[in-house]
Motif scaffolding. Structure first.
Motif, PDB file in Angstrom:
ATOM      1  N   LYS A 223      27.608 137.832  65.035  1.00  0.00           N
ATOM      2  CA  LYS A 223      27.148 136.749  64.149  1.00  0.00           C
ATOM      3  C   LYS A 223      26.957 137.215  62.705  1.00  0.00           C
ATOM      4  O   LYS A 223      27.333 136.520  61.768  1.00  0.00           O
TER       5      LYS A 223
ATOM      6  N   THR B  37      15.791 137.177  67.740  1.00  0.00           N
ATOM      7  CA  THR B  37      14.903 137.326  66.579  1.00  0.00           C
ATOM      8  C   THR B  37      13.485 137.699  67.010  1.00  0.00           C
ATOM      9  O   THR B  37      12.789 138.434  66.294  1.00  0.00           O
TER      10      THR B  37
ATOM     11  N   ASN C 270      13.823 124.976  62.506  1.00  0.00           N
ATOM     12  CA  ASN C 270      13.215 123.877  61.747  1.00  0.00           C
ATOM     13  C   ASN C 270      11.702 123.787  61.914  1.00  0.00           C
ATOM     14  O   ASN C 270      11.032 123.149  61.113  1.00  0.00           O
TER      15      ASN C 270
ATOM     16  N   SER D 289      11.254 130.813  69.435  1.00  0.00           N
ATOM     17  CA  SER D 289      11.619 130.845  70.861  1.00  0.00           C
ATOM     18  C   SER D 289      11.378 132.238  71.443  1.00  0.00           C
ATOM     19  O   SER D 289      11.798 133.252  70.860  1.00  0.00           O
TER      20      SER D 289
ATOM     21  N   ALA E  73       7.579 128.440  64.635  1.00  0.00           N
ATOM     22  CA  ALA E  73       7.557 128.438  66.095  1.00  0.00           C
ATOM     23  C   ALA E  73       8.846 129.077  66.585  1.00  0.00           C
ATOM     24  O   ALA E  73       9.936 128.526  66.395  1.00  0.00           O
TER      25      ALA E  73
HETATM   26  C1  LIG Z   1      19.138 122.415  64.926  1.00  0.00           C
HETATM   27  C2  LIG Z   1      18.471 123.608  65.551  1.00  0.00           C
HETATM   28  C3  LIG Z   1      17.127 123.861  65.287  1.00  0.00           C
HETATM   29  C4  LIG Z   1      16.478 124.944  65.874  1.00  0.00           C
HETATM   30  N1  LIG Z   1      15.151 125.183  65.598  1.00  0.00           N
HETATM   31  C5  LIG Z   1      14.552 126.254  66.172  1.00  0.00           C
HETATM   32  C6  LIG Z   1      13.192 126.560  65.866  1.00  0.00           C
HETATM   33  O1  LIG Z   1      12.527 125.901  65.074  1.00  0.00           O
HETATM   34  N2  LIG Z   1      12.641 127.645  66.486  1.00  0.00           N
HETATM   35  C7  LIG Z   1      13.351 128.435  67.351  1.00  0.00           C
HETATM   36  O2  LIG Z   1      12.808 129.417  67.856  1.00  0.00           O
HETATM   37  N3  LIG Z   1      14.640 128.161  67.649  1.00  0.00           N
HETATM   38  C8  LIG Z   1      15.243 127.100  67.066  1.00  0.00           C
HETATM   39  N4  LIG Z   1      16.547 126.842  67.345  1.00  0.00           N
HETATM   40  C9  LIG Z   1      17.217 127.652  68.370  1.00  0.00           C
HETATM   41  C10 LIG Z   1      17.603 129.009  67.863  1.00  0.00           C
HETATM   42  O3  LIG Z   1      18.423 128.900  66.726  1.00  0.00           O
HETATM   43  C11 LIG Z   1      18.286 129.726  69.005  1.00  0.00           C
HETATM   44  O4  LIG Z   1      17.304 130.085  69.972  1.00  0.00           O
HETATM   45  C12 LIG Z   1      19.049 130.959  68.598  1.00  0.00           C
HETATM   46  O5  LIG Z   1      19.716 131.408  69.734  1.00  0.00           O
HETATM   47  C13 LIG Z   1      18.217 132.100  68.105  1.00  0.00           C
HETATM   48  O6  LIG Z   1      19.097 133.081  67.613  1.00  0.00           O
HETATM   49  P1  LIG Z   1      18.944 134.631  67.983  1.00  0.00           P
HETATM   50  O7  LIG Z   1      18.936 134.710  69.500  1.00  0.00           O
HETATM   51  O8  LIG Z   1      20.146 135.269  67.363  1.00  0.00           O
HETATM   52  O9  LIG Z   1      17.634 135.077  67.395  1.00  0.00           O
HETATM   53  C14 LIG Z   1      17.202 125.782  66.748  1.00  0.00           C
HETATM   54  C15 LIG Z   1      18.564 125.545  66.991  1.00  0.00           C
HETATM   55  C16 LIG Z   1      19.188 124.478  66.387  1.00  0.00           C
HETATM   56  C17 LIG Z   1      20.658 124.267  66.647  1.00  0.00           C
END
Ligand SMILES: Cc1cc2nc3c(=O)[nH]c(=O)nc-3n(C[C@H](O)[C@H](O)[C@H](O)COP(=O)(O)O)c2cc1C
Length: 163
Positions: free
Chosen positions: A92, A56, A34, A51, A49
């Motif tokens: 996934k 990813t 988001n 993580s 932004a």
């Molecule tokens: C509601 C919600 C919003 C999220 N928003 C973000 C975001 O803005 N940025 C981000 O890096 N992760 C966000 N996340 C967390 C990622 O989806 C999470 O780190 C996820 O494991 C990344 O997937 P991947 O490891 O397959 O790349 C959000 C998770 C949720 C449930």
């Protein structure tokens, strides 16, 4: 009175809710997020932004492309399937139907209303737990009728990712 006004204030920022897809060669991924906004008209730049520990992050670092999949509110079931980390749910991508975006090859998820394809121009270390992924918009697809009012948001789901 709230015990944590900073958290409460940060929760009052409204956000859209998207799936960010990525590609490096034959490897593809989709995550939800988001913290996304446009940050330049010319060139058109998007900021996400990202993580530091998201899978990813690895994929965009190596592949240099990503796509923002925008959903209409009634299609929340599609994006809900993508909330888990790839590390926790290695299959996934097997659960979602997609086609490669014409400009980047990043997944265009079935059910998305619009998709914005980007080429990575910066992945900046913030010193925090998320980095700044800046992408130049290279293509967009309009797949369903819609507008900003019909787009799925985090408040629609009564979820938040802030605080
Ligand atoms: C509601 C919600 C919003 C999220 N928003 C973000 C975001 O803005 N940025 C981000 O890096 N992760 C966000 N996340 C967390 C990622 O989806 C999470 O780190 C996820 O494991 C990344 O997937 P991947 O490891 O397959 O790349 C959000 C998770 C949720 C449930």
């Amino acid at each position: 009175m709230t015990a944590d006004p900073i958290k409460e204030a940060l929760h009052r920022l409204p956000y859209g809710f998207y799936s960010i897809t990525s590609r490096n060669g034959n490897e593809v991924n989709a995550m939800v997020g988001n913290w996304l906004t446009q940050v330049s008209f010319e060139p058109r730049l998007l900021l996400f932004a990202l993580s530091k520990i998201a899978y990813t992050h690895e994929v965009v670092s190596a592949g240099g492309v990503f796509a923002v999949n925008i959903f209409n509110k009634e299609d929340d079931a599609v994006i809900r399937q993508l909330t888990k980390a790839r590390a926790k749910k290695p299959d996934k991508m097997a659960g979602v139907a997609w086609t490669p975006g014409p400009a980047t090859g990043c997944p265009v998820l079935e059910g998305a209303a619009a998709v914005i394809e980007c080429r990575v121009v910066h992945l900046l270390d913030t010193g925090g737990d998320h980095d700044l992924l800046v992408g130049e918009v290279v293509n967009a697809l309009i797949l369903k009728e819609g507008n900003a009012d019909t787009t799925l948001t985090l408040p629609d789901l009564k979820w938040n990712y802030a605080g």
